[in-house]
Design a protein around this motif. Sequence first.
Motif, PDB file in Angstrom:
ATOM      1  N   LEU A  15       0.837  -1.208   0.000  1.00 41.89           N
ATOM      2  CA  LEU A  15       0.000   0.000   0.000  1.00 41.89           C
ATOM      3  C   LEU A  15       0.867   1.251   0.000  1.00 41.89           C
ATOM      4  O   LEU A  15       0.666   2.169  -0.805  1.00 41.89           O
ATOM      5  N   ILE A  16       1.886   1.266   0.909  1.00 50.03           N
ATOM      6  CA  ILE A  16       2.780   2.431   1.003  1.00 50.03           C
ATOM      7  C   ILE A  16       3.486   2.652  -0.328  1.00 50.03           C
ATOM      8  O   ILE A  16       3.519   3.755  -0.878  1.00 50.03           O
ATOM      9  N   ALA A  17       4.002   1.547  -0.893  1.00 42.48           N
ATOM     10  CA  ALA A  17       4.737   1.648  -2.159  1.00 42.48           C
ATOM     11  C   ALA A  17       3.849   2.211  -3.266  1.00 42.48           C
ATOM     12  O   ALA A  17       4.255   3.092  -4.020  1.00 42.48           O
ATOM     13  N   HIS A  18       2.600   1.712  -3.324  1.00 43.21           N
ATOM     14  CA  HIS A  18       1.707   2.167  -4.389  1.00 43.21           C
ATOM     15  C   HIS A  18       1.310   3.629  -4.186  1.00 43.21           C
ATOM     16  O   HIS A  18       1.194   4.375  -5.152  1.00 43.21           O
ATOM     17  N   LEU A  19       1.089   4.061  -2.897  1.00 45.36           N
ATOM     18  CA  LEU A  19       0.714   5.458  -2.631  1.00 45.36           C
ATOM     19  C   LEU A  19       1.836   6.409  -3.040  1.00 45.36           C
ATOM     20  O   LEU A  19       1.590   7.446  -3.666  1.00 45.36           O
ATOM     21  N   VAL A  20       3.080   5.983  -2.712  1.00 47.60           N
ATOM     22  CA  VAL A  20       4.224   6.823  -3.083  1.00 47.60           C
ATOM     23  C   VAL A  20       4.300   6.950  -4.606  1.00 47.60           C
ATOM     24  O   VAL A  20       4.443   8.043  -5.164  1.00 47.60           O
ATOM     25  N   THR A  21       4.152   5.788  -5.298  1.00 49.28           N
ATOM     26  CA  THR A  21       4.211   5.804  -6.763  1.00 49.28           C
ATOM     27  C   THR A  21       3.081   6.664  -7.320  1.00 49.28           C
ATOM     28  O   THR A  21       3.281   7.454  -8.258  1.00 49.28           O
ATOM     29  N   ALA A  22       1.868   6.517  -6.715  1.00 54.57           N
ATOM     30  CA  ALA A  22       0.714   7.283  -7.181  1.00 54.57           C
ATOM     31  C   ALA A  22       0.991   8.785  -7.047  1.00 54.57           C
ATOM     32  O   ALA A  22       0.670   9.572  -7.947  1.00 54.57           O
ATOM     33  N   ALA A  23       1.629   9.187  -5.922  1.00 56.61           N
ATOM     34  CA  ALA A  23       1.948  10.597  -5.705  1.00 56.61           C
ATOM     35  C   ALA A  23       2.903  11.087  -6.787  1.00 56.61           C
ATOM     36  O   ALA A  23       2.723  12.161  -7.370  1.00 56.61           O
ATOM     37  N   LEU A  24       3.898  10.230  -7.125  1.00 57.42           N
ATOM     38  CA  LEU A  24       4.866  10.601  -8.163  1.00 57.42           C
ATOM     39  C   LEU A  24       4.160  10.761  -9.508  1.00 57.42           C
ATOM     40  O   LEU A  24       4.414  11.702 -10.259  1.00 57.42           O
ATOM     41  N   VAL A  25       3.243   9.812  -9.798  1.00 59.50           N
ATOM     42  CA  VAL A  25       2.517   9.882 -11.068  1.00 59.50           C
ATOM     43  C   VAL A  25       1.666  11.162 -11.089  1.00 59.50           C
ATOM     44  O   VAL A  25       1.637  11.888 -12.097  1.00 59.50           O
ATOM     45  N   GLY A  26       0.994  11.454  -9.968  1.00 57.27           N
ATOM     46  CA  GLY A  26       0.182  12.669  -9.860  1.00 57.27           C
ATOM     47  C   GLY A  26       1.025  13.906 -10.133  1.00 57.27           C
ATOM     48  O   GLY A  26       0.644  14.793 -10.896  1.00 57.27           O
ATOM     49  N   PHE A  27       2.230  13.920  -9.546  1.00 57.51           N
ATOM     50  CA  PHE A  27       3.135  15.053  -9.736  1.00 57.51           C
ATOM     51  C   PHE A  27       3.541  15.167 -11.205  1.00 57.51           C
ATOM     52  O   PHE A  27       3.528  16.239 -11.794  1.00 57.51           O
ATOM     53  N   ALA A  28       3.866  13.996 -11.808  1.00 56.53           N
ATOM     54  CA  ALA A  28       4.299  13.998 -13.212  1.00 56.53           C
ATOM     55  C   ALA A  28       3.189  14.530 -14.114  1.00 56.53           C
ATOM     56  O   ALA A  28       3.430  15.304 -15.043  1.00 56.53           O
ATOM     57  N   ILE A  29       1.930  14.116 -13.827  1.00 56.36           N
ATOM     58  CA  ILE A  29       0.797  14.561 -14.644  1.00 56.36           C
ATOM     59  C   ILE A  29       0.609  16.083 -14.495  1.00 56.36           C
ATOM     60  O   ILE A  29       0.403  16.812 -15.473  1.00 56.36           O
ATOM     61  N   THR A  30       0.732  16.549 -13.246  1.00 52.85           N
ATOM     62  CA  THR A  30       0.586  17.989 -13.004  1.00 52.85           C
ATOM     63  C   THR A  30       1.662  18.775 -13.754  1.00 52.85           C
ATOM     64  O   THR A  30       1.381  19.770 -14.429  1.00 52.85           O
ATOM     65  N   ALA A  31       2.913  18.260 -13.648  1.00 51.77           N
ATOM     66  CA  ALA A  31       4.020  18.942 -14.328  1.00 51.77           C
ATOM     67  C   ALA A  31       3.790  18.951 -15.831  1.00 51.77           C
ATOM     68  O   ALA A  31       3.972  19.970 -16.514  1.00 51.77           O
ATOM     69  N   GLY A  32       3.360  17.778 -16.366  1.00 53.91           N
ATOM     70  CA  GLY A  32       3.077  17.677 -17.796  1.00 53.91           C
ATOM     71  C   GLY A  32       1.974  18.653 -18.192  1.00 53.91           C
ATOM     72  O   GLY A  32       2.054  19.334 -19.221  1.00 53.91           O
ATOM     73  N   GLY A  33       0.933  18.711 -17.353  1.00 54.91           N
ATOM     74  CA  GLY A  33      -0.198  19.603 -17.618  1.00 54.91           C
ATOM     75  C   GLY A  33       0.249  21.054 -17.630  1.00 54.91           C
ATOM     76  O   GLY A  33      -0.137  21.826 -18.524  1.00 54.91           O
ATOM     77  N   ALA A  34       1.113  21.391 -16.673  1.00 51.41           N
ATOM     78  CA  ALA A  34       1.598  22.775 -16.586  1.00 51.41           C
ATOM     79  C   ALA A  34       2.353  23.138 -17.852  1.00 51.41           C
ATOM     80  O   ALA A  34       2.181  24.226 -18.413  1.00 51.41           O
TER      81      ALA A  34
END
Lengths: 359, 252
Positions: free
Chosen positions: A75-94
């Motif tokens: 769960l911890i591993a997936h949440l961390v990865t999810a946060a990274l993916v969220g950040f990447a999407i935000t950066a891409g969107g920006a």
Amino acid sequence: MHPILGDRRALRLYLMAWLPIVALLAALLRLAGWPDWPRALAFAVPLLAADAFLCLAAWYPCRALPLAEGVPRALIAHLVTAALVGFAITAGGAALARLPVLELKNRAGAGLTPSQAGLLAAVGMLLYLLSVAVHYLLAAVASAREAEKRALEAEVTARQAQLETLKAQVNPHFLFNSLNSIAALAGSEPATARSVCVELAGFLRGTLGVGGRGWHPVSEELELARRYLHVEQARLGERLRVEEEIDAAVGGDSMPPLLLLPLVENAIKHGVAQRLDGGTVRLIAKRRGDALVLGVDSPLADDGPAKGGPGVGLANIRRRLRAELGDGASLSTAAKDGVYRARIVLGPRDRHSDRWEEQ
Amino acid sequence: MSTQADPTPLEVIIVDDEEPARRLLREYLNELGSVRIVAECANGFEAVRAVQEHDPDVLLLDIQMPKLDGFEVLELIEREVAVVFVTAFDEHALRAFEVHAVDYLLKPFSAERLAQALEHAQARVAEGSPPAPQELADAARPDCGPLERLLVRDGAEVHVIPTRDVDYIEADDDAVVIHTSGRRHRKLQRLAELEGRLDPERFVRVHRSYLLNVDRLRKLELYAKDSRLAILADGTHIPVSRAGYARLRERM
């Protein structure tokens, strides 16, 4: 590589499943202040196309972290990865939002507002976590199907082994020949006829009994072989000579029943009975290291007819060894200096001792 | 029983590699009277010799024997004799027996069943129509692939020739001459019949009178219009007909 990438049809279906998500994001963007639909779509399509492939990457951590081996860690591993993916999407969107083509102008100039960035981060994380859930679900379905298949295969193998045992029990040629020997001896040597009768009955009782019982002690297998040879002695007379090379210590070991017997039958049928002057059959049971070695030495046939040969019996033994012990057992044969040697090696003793106690 | 009324005893040879089986037949036959056992044989070689020597009326013949089996014994006998097969259990042979109405005894059998089979055999001898042993062997033998060896009798002696050692086989009236590295063996058999039992991959009928082991062929030479000569590895020349050449080309 993710299996879906190798399957065009599956990949197409997967990408089509993303179309409603694209529409949803465009609608959310409109609500978050995007000026019109074309620009909302022009923004959502490339961003989510990239996300579609990012979500497939969930396959690797899902495989590396099966839920059965600890939920919190995964769960911890997936949440961390999810946060990274969220950040990447935000950066891409920006980055996308700053492109002049889109002509997005906020009060603060080109780029995303904080609420738009927050929306993208949340969408990226949630989609990734959804993908993780789907991957776990698919893995569970696949493993259930695999288990079912394995169970079926095991059942087929077990049935096969049972059938082979049954076939090894009944050899009509032996039975009729023995009855003929008894009929012949009844006139001139009634005492011998009686003893052959007793041995034949003991042999039949022994072989018919082993079917439902699983493994049996090596000493019982040897006893069956001796009874068999005793009956054949009546038929072949001086042409058959029997020797034994048996380590008394192996008598208590256990083994799948009727493995040695087909070798003894072959020794008579393809060896002794094919020679004018017969020959010696040697029974072997001994320990070699951790393994149990069972075998038969027999004379090679004269230049006589090589019809059929011992192939079928040997193939049956090999199949049974595989069914009972997998790679833990083997059968080998060799012909040298007029002697045909057949050896069954049953690997590490403790393994089949365990099997014996299970019964 | 008609055998007892018969003034001249039926002459019988027993062939079985197992002593108890021979003993049982002997006991039963002795009880029948009017039967004389002229020989008891423990293997096929003895059987071939004994038949040549005694010319019996009936052969009681075991099938499974070392070196020469029952069918092979019949192949080597060139005399008229009534044959009764004696066997324990052999699905293939049994089916062949049923199909060809061959006399047989299944071990163990009763004295009555033996008497019946002998009566039947005797009737055939009286009619003068027992099937020729070779035909009987061909009819009753279960099909077990192409021959791997040829058996030839020379007087009382039996030669075993592996088919891979044969160079070529030549027709000679109603017999064949088998050529193996300079040696010749004559055998009473039709070339066409032998051809049918040999491996067609190895033996090709290159001429009406010649069957060639293609492994021995070195080259072909044109000899006249429509006819060629096969030159073998040892230099022997064998005629090849037009049809034979076509068969060779098909095979190569």
